[in-house]
Design an enzyme around this catalytic site. Structure first.
Site, PDB file in Angstrom:
ATOM      1  N   TRP A  49       0.947  -1.116   0.102  1.00  0.00           N
ATOM      2  CA  TRP A  49      -0.112  -0.020   0.004  1.00  0.00           C
ATOM      3  C   TRP A  49       1.138   1.302   0.018  1.00  0.00           C
ATOM      4  CZ3 TRP A  49      -1.541   3.167   4.736  1.00  0.00           C
ATOM      5  CH2 TRP A  49      -0.493   2.868   5.695  1.00  0.00           C
ATOM      6  N   ASP A  50       2.204   1.295   0.399  1.00  0.00           N
ATOM      7  CA  ASP A  50       2.920   2.169   0.311  1.00  0.00           C
ATOM      8  C   ASP A  50       2.781   3.120  -1.126  1.00  0.00           C
ATOM      9  OD1 ASP A  50       3.867   0.081   2.042  1.00  0.00           O
ATOM     10  OD2 ASP A  50       5.988   0.736   1.970  1.00  0.00           O
ATOM     11  N   GLU A 108       0.921  -1.778  12.747  1.00  0.00           N
ATOM     12  CA  GLU A 108       1.432  -3.437  12.602  1.00  0.00           C
ATOM     13  C   GLU A 108       1.588  -3.886  14.194  1.00  0.00           C
ATOM     14  OE1 GLU A 108       3.969  -4.243   9.799  1.00  0.00           O
ATOM     15  OE2 GLU A 108       2.510  -4.054   8.048  1.00  0.00           O
ATOM     16  N   LYS A 156       3.446   1.117  15.770  1.00  0.00           N
ATOM     17  CA  LYS A 156       4.471   1.175  15.093  1.00  0.00           C
ATOM     18  C   LYS A 156       4.505   2.298  14.465  1.00  0.00           C
ATOM     19  CE  LYS A 156       6.599  -1.831  11.722  1.00  0.00           C
ATOM     20  NZ  LYS A 156       6.310  -2.882  10.780  1.00  0.00           N
ATOM     21  N   GLN A 157       3.374   3.250  13.979  1.00  0.00           N
ATOM     22  CA  GLN A 157       3.449   4.299  13.120  1.00  0.00           C
ATOM     23  C   GLN A 157       2.184   4.891  13.370  1.00  0.00           C
ATOM     24  OE1 GLN A 157       3.109   0.536  10.563  1.00  0.00           O
ATOM     25  NE2 GLN A 157       2.781   2.094   8.997  1.00  0.00           N
TER      26      GLN A 157
END
Lengths: 734, 734
Positions: free
Chosen positions: B331-332, B462, B570-571
């Site tokens: 998906w990046d 994640e 994580k983000q």
């Protein structure tokens, strides 16, 4: 109660497929098991399972991660002991075989089979096989093969050896319930005498070894014998014995001498004595349905065959009847199988708990690997104590196994008052599991409510994974905390110093009591039932269009993500806690919960129906209890789950006993009172069984309008006994 | 704005490890990439990556399950094109090498390197390497090797071939971010002429093939040449070219003729023309920090090198700079890299979306495998469109990729008004993803509130897996539904019949509008922020004692179960939605959310900091925005994540551009108004960049107290342009 004869025959089972029959008629003694392979056409390289004899292999993950279980453990499927080569004197091999009759005597453990065997050329004879496994002499198995002329009545050459496995490839199945193929062991074979062959079997990686002997008992002196002459039309018999040594022990016995004492006759005596003991302790009689009566005897028989007795082995998910689930031990032992032993054979129950105690050092390591700095986390599935679960969301995440083991220790002590065991093993297990919960859980303030919670766990229901505050897990953890306090007080009665042995003081007990008092138990105000977890009730129900019969079990037809996103349970989960703690909820709440969870449960697990039976009985819905019980009691005899070929469903065998005792007779123990209640279904005329509480063997006898409890050996108990809610006085009969 | 010269040299990077430099100085053109291996001591069997050229292998699971991804896909790490054998005329091999200078010209794409190379005997000479990759001629790469005498000044033997890979074992790393070693391809080599060698490379299982040629351009006629004579102390040059054919296409070209047109000089012209176009379209100038100015140019340079241009390939997580993440597309692309292309190179953006469209049939199959009967689920990680995620809780469960792709289609249309693309590809993707959400989600009544919910999903974060109602997922799904309606109306403007082409009628649009209106977005009344998911805020925070620097990234130090049970991200997750939909929340709520989620985010993902920078800028905290941006912009140049050796962090490269544009200049588009706002950090004196909206190329120029938008080519736009909240009129400058 009179001890009756019970025999299981081909007519008593629904399926006649060879693999199925091999499982159902398997013999075992806790040390090893012999599947009832067809001796002529069966599988010569597989059929014998030794408890705790396993091979390992690295677990390969699609995508590996930190702390993942590293090694598979797989019970070795060793050569069939029953295989035999038969040929005519002209060299025609008997390669075809038809099983015409089988009779397993549940009172003696003797297995009698009849085969009609034939050659490619159409020569046919009859072969009988009588076999028995030693129960005191747990290293021994003997068999007598008897040949009688058929359309062929000439000379017969018979020879026997234990086949050495050929190379085979490791198999992976998409069905997680099957076994993997373990790496093949190294097998060295030598003749000790003409009559006696020795097999030394070593695993490659676990470096375990077992010595086996195959000897010919009768006629003497001819492992390679002269042809039998069938022309006299008399039966001609040959007798063999196999010795299966202890795993890892060097066998210094004189096997020849041992064989002399191990004739089929003497081994049958040994077996018979053992089974008399079993039935004396745990006889059950079900009146009104002979099928059921036989089934429950069969289940008890197989439970006793499966259970490791040496404190170094346990009861695998399939016992010693098949290699399914790789021969692993699960929580099934403590929650489904151990109760039978706890209430009928205290010494065996202790041994099974000692096995767990032995794995405590590995359980401590596992807790560290899961980021928990105190306490111990027992392996979800294992043989040697190391975690072997290669799918953690429905494996390691089932942390509840810790509290299950603690619960079993508590029940064992409750019944036996065996404080020595508590001091030596039990308390440490209860304390280390409580320490795990203490450090794994977390405090959370919600309004005025200060809760101790457990996040990202999987409960017994494997169709719902990685959730918060699974009711069952939390309820059992709460009990785990309480048990530390209770057992500590028991030990302190003997000696106030004992606590310090465990690095504890009395103030530590307040910590555990406080934790116990604050463990959060999710409850739905809307439905007025306990919630399976924080989000179970939020999810949509499994859709009708995905509910056709061929979609079950769901795990074989749907991706886990598909199953997880629905409100669907593989088995009893919250209801399992309700069964364990009957005092927790009112009869009305139980009814609501039962109705609710029954609607979302597929019973795809063999651990489900027994619990639904028990609770239905307690709720007075004895008709439903009976229906669930019938599926439970006869699960393997009717091949309900369609995978009995992989081995018996041991937990369900234990569950069927529980269904009788905790269900139909309402048995539970609380605060030193033993409770019974009459929930006998109308379909049964009578239920009688025995159990031992403390030093007293009780016999419980139910008919439609009566429930009697009598003491048949041991002292009149000092604990209270309640029947249908009223305390009664016990009488000793002789 | 003047286009300046930008060069990346050894002094501009923090690390001098060979593997790191190989990544950072890699060349690429969307078709293939050449890592800057040391030509003498580098890795001859690995260094060239062809976009979409991959091998497959069955995925082995510890415990397999239904519907699991079946096959790995791994980009082939092909032989290094740069490798060269050099020896003295007496046969002493130059095996030692020191990289003394490197210069990558971002304006021309030319890479110039200097090495000091020596033999075991201490003979030393200088070697220069000038190399360039074709940008129009995307099959070509050329290099000139120049040798000058050092302490050795005698004869020099030089030879060159593409090494054929030797057998190598598959590797599995516990670090999921690295690559697996793919099975080795079959390589056939032959001499076409003395100067021209052909390599035919075939994969074993995917049955792909690529033809490569290695030719010597200068001096002519000597692939095996006479020794060079260094005794004149003049530089002596050799020039080579490599042709890398199209995957799966039979190359009917005359390579000899092609090579004639592919001298280093003509390829440099080709490259320079390409880069002039890139900078013309997307020049960025950052005043006040030359390091940063260089870094952002480098990032744009590498984005352009990485992106597949043919509609059959995409941008892998590491571009063509390294084999990390197996060369998979995630998906990046849509969420981090595509925006740069959408706003500067509409044709490229379209090609990247066409790649996804090509995979739609496999996405439909995947939806079925996940138990969803309608719609399509795009693969979480893939090359060929099939799901290759071997750990579904942080792979397939990230369903949001469906809505991410739909979002990107919407943005592409918003900017380009390319209705033909919508009709040919875009609408079908948006509709099929919306159908997926429609059938994947479920209705739930909570009080008076009727919600459409999504259960058991994993959001962008994640470190939190399998949760219910992930805010990001739900918000994007809501947008996915809205987009069906919007694009349908756009198509109907052209022709009311178009809807029926997709099996739809206008009433179907009401269904999607209704779903959009009811998608549940979790919100905490207590904290007055959007909740990451239904239970994120309930969990304990990651403990201080587990927060020492060497415990990060957590995924390399803790079992997933340990990470999942804490409130740790994580983000950016909810904040990523806030960035995408600035109209969703008030400035105060954004501040609260930012503060909250910043406190629980580790930025262990390279996709995190750019979003934190953008939102900080929008909130007016330009100092923080600048700090995050510095880490973002220079992530690979300072090796912040310590794994640049495995390849560049392409998503972050795109994120750094977004941080400038969407952060410092407050860019976003809504309801046909293009918004800008001046959030220039005090550390920067000026920011200028170009972008193309519809047919107009705009230049945006920010200083501390000014923000100008001018049209530098194309028409004066018809859409509104707002600066700092006020609509302005645009002027065209020339």
């Amino acid at each position: 109660m009179t001890l009756r004869d019970y025999h299981l025959t081909l007519r008593d089972v629904s399926d006649q497929q060879p693999e199925y029959l091999e499982t159902v008629f398997s013999l075992g003694n806790g040390h090893f098991g012999v599947r009832a392979n067809d001796p002529i056409s069966g599988n010569p390289i597989a059929g014998t399972l030794i408890n705790g004899f396993y091979e390992t292999a690295p677990i390969t993950y699609g995508e590996a991660g930190v702390g993942y279980a590293k090694r598979h453990q797989t019970i070795l499927n060793l050569p069939d002991l029953r295989h035999i080569h038969v040929s005519t004197s002209s060299g025609h091999q008997f390669t075809h075989s038809k099983r015409t009759a089988v009779d397993l005597d549940l009172g003696t453990g003797e297995l009698v089979e009849h085969y009609q065997i034939s050659t490619d050329q159409g020569e046919t004879i009859m072969m009988g096989v009588k076999s028995v496994i030693g129960q005191e002499q747990t290293s021994m198995w003997s068999a007598e093969y008897t040949f009688t002329a058929g359309n062929y009545a000439g000379g017969l050459l018979v020879s026997k050896s234990i086949a050495v496995p050929a190379e085979a490839e490791a198999i992976m199945s998409a069905d997680p319930r099957k076994t993997r193929m373990a790496g093949l062991p190294i097998c060295e074979t030598e003749f000790v005498t003409q009559d006696l062959q020795r097999y030394h079997v070593k695993t490659r990686l676990t470096k375990q070894a077992v010595t086996m002997y195959l000897g010919i008992l009768l006629p003497h002196g001819q492992l390679l014998q002269q042809p039998l002459d069938l022309s006299d039309e008399q039966p001609h018999s040959l007798e063999y014995a196999v010795y299966v040594g202890t795993v890892g022990k060097h066998n210094t016995i004189d096997p020849a001498a041992m064989f002399m004492a191990s004739s089929l006759a003497s081994l049958t005596d040994d077996s018979q004595t053992f089974w008399q003991g079993v039935w004396n302790r745990s006889e059950v009689s079900v009146g009104g349905n002979d099928e059921l009566d036989l089934a429950i005897h069969y289940n008890i028989f197989q439970l006793n065959q499966a259970a490791g007795r040496d404190g170094r082995t346990n009861i695998s998910a399939k016992g010693l009847s098949g290699a399914g689930y790789e021969g692993h031990y699960f929580w099934d032992t403590e929650m489904y199988m151990l109760p039978y032993f706890t209430y009928t054979n205290q010494q065996m129950a202790r041994q099974l708990l000692v096995y767990r105690y032995q794995t405590l050092p590995k359980a401590r390591e596992r807790a560290r690997a899961l980021g928990v700095d105190q306490g111990a986390l027992f392996a979800w599935r294992t043989i040697n104590g190391e975690e072997a679960s290669a799918y953690f969301p429905a494996g390691t995440a089932q942390y509840h196994i810790d509290a299950d083991i603690a619960y079993a220790v508590g029940k064992y002590f409750e019944i036996t008052r065996d404080l020595d065991f508590v001091i030596q093993c039990g308390f440490e297990m209860v304390l280390e599991t409580a320490r795990f919960w203490e450090n794994f859980g977390s405090w959370r303030q919600v309004g005025d409510d200060c809760r101790f919670e457990f996040h990202t766990v999987t409960g017994p229901d494997e169709y719902t994974a990685l959730v918060n505050n699974n009711y069952y897990t939390n309820r059992l953890a709460k009990h785990n905390f309480e048990l530390v306090v209770e057992l500590a007080h028991q030990m302190m009665k003997r000696s106030p110093q004992l606590l310090s042995k465990f690095g504890m003081s009395e103030t530590d007990l307040d910590v555990y009591q406080n934790l116990a008092d604050h463990v959060y138990l999710p409850y739905s105000n809307e439905l007025e039932i306990n919630e399976q977890d924080d989000s179970f009730l939020d999810k949509p129900r499994w859709p009708a269009e995905k509910s056709t019969p061929d979609n079950f079990p769901l795990l074989l037809h749907y991706h886990p993500l598909t199953i997880y996103r629905y409100q669907v349970a593989k088995q009893a989960d919250t209801l399992l806690a309700d069964y364990l703690f009957p005092e927790d909820l009112s009869a009305d709440q139980l009814k609501r919960e039962y109705r609710y969870y029954e609607g979302v449960t597929t019973h795809d697990s063999s651990l489900s129906r027994s619990i639904f039976s028990i609770l239905a009985a307690r709720m007075g819905d004895t008709e439903k209890a009976y229906r669930y019980f019938m599926d439970t009691a006869r699960m393997d005899l009717v091949n309900l789950q369609k995978n009995t070929a992989d081995g018996l469903h041991l937990a369900n065998l234990g569950g069927s006993w529980l269904a009788l005792v905790a269900g139909f007779s309402g048995f539970y123990v609380q605060d030193e009172v033993v409770h019974f209640a009459n929930h006998l279904p109308a379909e049964l005329s009578r239920l009688t069984y025995r159990m031992k509480i403390a030093e007293s063997v009780l016999e419980i006898d139910l008919t439609a309008d009566n429930l009697d409890v009598t003491v048949i050996s041991g002292p009149i108990p000092t604990y209270g006994v309640s029947v249908n809610g009223e305390l009664i006085s016990l009488v000793k009969v002789s």
